[in-house]
Design an enzyme around this catalytic site. Structure first.
Site, PDB file in Angstrom:
ATOM      1  N   SER A  49       0.862  -1.182   0.000  1.00  0.00           N
ATOM      2  CA  SER A  49       0.000   0.000   0.000  1.00  0.00           C
ATOM      3  C   SER A  49       0.903   1.238   0.000  1.00  0.00           C
ATOM      4  O   SER A  49       2.104   1.130   0.284  1.00  0.00           O
ATOM      5  CB  SER A  49      -0.893   0.010   1.239  1.00  0.00           C
ATOM      6  OG  SER A  49      -0.103   0.217   2.391  1.00  0.00           O
ATOM      7  N   ASP A  84      -0.761  -1.590  -4.124  1.00  0.00           N
ATOM      8  CA  ASP A  84      -2.140  -1.843  -3.689  1.00  0.00           C
ATOM      9  C   ASP A  84      -2.876  -0.506  -3.507  1.00  0.00           C
ATOM     10  O   ASP A  84      -2.362   0.391  -2.832  1.00  0.00           O
ATOM     11  CB  ASP A  84      -2.067  -2.613  -2.356  1.00  0.00           C
ATOM     12  CG  ASP A  84      -3.417  -3.115  -1.885  1.00  0.00           C
ATOM     13  OD1 ASP A  84      -4.287  -3.387  -2.738  1.00  0.00           O
ATOM     14  OD2 ASP A  84      -3.594  -3.266  -0.661  1.00  0.00           O
ATOM     15  N   ASP A 105      -6.463   2.795  -8.135  1.00  0.00           N
ATOM     16  CA  ASP A 105      -7.784   2.797  -7.502  1.00  0.00           C
ATOM     17  C   ASP A 105      -8.475   4.130  -7.775  1.00  0.00           C
ATOM     18  O   ASP A 105      -8.312   5.099  -7.035  1.00  0.00           O
ATOM     19  CB  ASP A 105      -7.641   2.551  -5.991  1.00  0.00           C
ATOM     20  CG  ASP A 105      -8.995   2.534  -5.295  1.00  0.00           C
ATOM     21  OD1 ASP A 105     -10.012   2.787  -5.963  1.00  0.00           O
ATOM     22  OD2 ASP A 105      -9.027   2.266  -4.081  1.00  0.00           O
ATOM     23  N   HIS A 177     -12.426  -4.210   3.955  1.00  0.00           N
ATOM     24  CA  HIS A 177     -11.066  -4.374   4.487  1.00  0.00           C
ATOM     25  C   HIS A 177     -11.117  -4.524   6.010  1.00  0.00           C
ATOM     26  O   HIS A 177     -11.965  -3.904   6.665  1.00  0.00           O
ATOM     27  CB  HIS A 177     -10.205  -3.142   4.168  1.00  0.00           C
ATOM     28  CG  HIS A 177      -9.819  -3.043   2.726  1.00  0.00           C
ATOM     29  ND1 HIS A 177     -10.057  -1.916   1.966  1.00  0.00           N
ATOM     30  CD2 HIS A 177      -9.210  -3.913   1.900  1.00  0.00           C
ATOM     31  CE1 HIS A 177      -9.600  -2.099   0.749  1.00  0.00           C
ATOM     32  NE2 HIS A 177      -9.085  -3.302   0.671  1.00  0.00           N
ATOM     33  N   HIS A 207     -10.931  -8.109  -2.785  1.00  0.00           N
ATOM     34  CA  HIS A 207     -10.204  -7.458  -1.692  1.00  0.00           C
ATOM     35  C   HIS A 207     -10.825  -7.884  -0.367  1.00  0.00           C
ATOM     36  O   HIS A 207     -11.890  -8.488  -0.333  1.00  0.00           O
ATOM     37  CB  HIS A 207     -10.283  -5.932  -1.850  1.00  0.00           C
ATOM     38  CG  HIS A 207      -9.343  -5.403  -2.887  1.00  0.00           C
ATOM     39  ND1 HIS A 207      -8.272  -4.604  -2.593  1.00  0.00           N
ATOM     40  CD2 HIS A 207      -9.307  -5.602  -4.228  1.00  0.00           C
ATOM     41  CE1 HIS A 207      -7.629  -4.309  -3.711  1.00  0.00           C
ATOM     42  NE2 HIS A 207      -8.239  -4.893  -4.710  1.00  0.00           N
ATOM     43  N   GLY A 208     -10.159  -7.537   0.733  1.00  0.00           N
ATOM     44  CA  GLY A 208     -10.736  -7.828   2.050  1.00  0.00           C
ATOM     45  C   GLY A 208     -10.807  -9.313   2.340  1.00  0.00           C
ATOM     46  O   GLY A 208     -11.791  -9.794   2.910  1.00  0.00           O
TER      47      GLY A 208
HETATM   48  P1  13P Z   1      -7.770  -7.384   4.479  1.00  0.00           P
HETATM   49  O1  13P Z   1      -6.878  -6.500   5.277  1.00  0.00           O
HETATM   50  O2  13P Z   1      -9.183  -7.329   4.929  1.00  0.00           O
HETATM   51  O3  13P Z   1      -7.265  -8.775   4.389  1.00  0.00           O
HETATM   52  O4  13P Z   1      -7.802  -6.788   2.995  1.00  0.00           O
HETATM   53  C1  13P Z   1      -6.626  -6.731   2.241  1.00  0.00           C
HETATM   54  C2  13P Z   1      -6.805  -6.018   0.957  1.00  0.00           C
HETATM   55  O5  13P Z   1      -7.855  -6.067   0.346  1.00  0.00           O
HETATM   56  C3  13P Z   1      -5.680  -5.260   0.431  1.00  0.00           C
HETATM   57  O6  13P Z   1      -6.012  -4.526  -0.689  1.00  0.00           O
END
Ligand code: 13P
Length: 288
Positions: A49, A84, A105, A177, A207-208
């Protein structure tokens, strides 16, 4: 050598499995993920990120570390180094720093602006042989101070972005997330099925990945998800193992204070989490 994520995701989509993107925070994280991928013969995507990039002293530092580490550890499975949730400027910085994959994004822009900026970055990525992820419909929760409401993407907007020639598409389907709240409604498989129908062969990104139940992960893969992002779960594993080490007083015994010893249980815990996810996603043995 770092590779674009295109090949690994095309294979994953055709083979009905998903490649994990695991976010990195430091040397221990990177080492744990690379060693696990190699041990399990799995392709892997290292996510960075903008906040984590800054923490690790900039994207150039990250790219140099990852490249050197893949060489020194004799990593032979395909590894993509991926930005990311990148901003427009962040994408250019990562291209310059030597990343092999970027995510733009643009989900917070009006759709026309998202389309125009994504279109420009498709050309940049294509010319350099990098993979590009785009996003439609913001992902819920909080990441690096960016708070999304977890809306479902509009399938027609997904098609507009997919048609630009991006490599993979992140589309909001109720995913969030971080930890999922008790009253989470779950993934919207109707939305996912509709998006899948519209975008055809385009690999979709979920994601997430932290805390999504196994049956939902498997169903999402069967409906066209080929890349799943995991960040928080590795952080929680690292934290729990580090807490246990200190609470048991091991840091006070002998040379237990040595950072190599202090950080070892957390590093092993990240490896276990990554292994569990690669097995669930079906990517084990796919880099033979
Ligand atoms: P989490 O932190 O919920 O695992 O999500 C990670 C993510 O989507 C990074 O872009």
């Amino acid at each position: 050598m770092l590779v674009s994520a295109k090949d690994m995701l095309t294979k994953a989509k055709a083979g009905k499995y998903a490649v994990g993107q695991f976010n990195i925070n430091n040397l221990e994280w990177t080492k744990a993920i690379l060693l696990t991928a190699q041990e399990l013969k799995s392709p892997v995507i290292l996510g960075v990120s903008e906040g984590a990039g800054k923490y690790m002293c900039g994207f150039k530092t990250v790219a140099a570390m990852v490249k050197a580490m893949t060489e020194e550890l004799n990593i032979t499975v395909p590894v993509a180094l991926h930005l990311d949730h990148g901003s427009y400027e962040g994408c250019y910085k990562c291209v310059k720093a030597g990343f092999s994959s970027i995510m733009f994004d643009g989900s917070h822009y009006p759709i026309n602006e998202n389309v125009e900026k994504t279109r420009e970055l498709v050309h940049v990525a294509e010319n350099l042989g990098l993979s590009l992820e785009a996003e439609v419909g913001s992902i819920g929760g909080e990441e690096d101070g960016v708070i999304g409401m977890g809306e479902c993407a509009d399938p027609d907007e997904c098609k507009m972005i997919a048609d630009l020639g991006v490599t993979m598409l992140a589309a909001g389907i109720g995913n969030i997330h971080g930890k999922y709240p008790e009253n989470w409604a779950g993934l919207s498989f109707d939305t996912l099925a509709e998006i899948s129908k519209k975008v055809g062969d385009m690999p979709l990104v979920l994601h997430g990945g932290t805390g999504i139940p196994e049956d939902m992960i498997k169903k999402a893969i069967s409906l066209g998800v080929s890349k799943i992002n995991v960040n928080t779960e590795c952080q929680l594993s690292f934290q729990a193992a580090t807490r246990a080490y200190i609470e048991s007083g091991k840091d006070l015994q002998g040379k237990g204070f040595d950072p190599r010893k202090l950080l070892a249980p957390g590093t092993e815990a990240i490896k276990a989490t990554v292994k569990e996810k690669m097995e669930l996603f079906g990517s084990v043995g796919k880099a033979q």
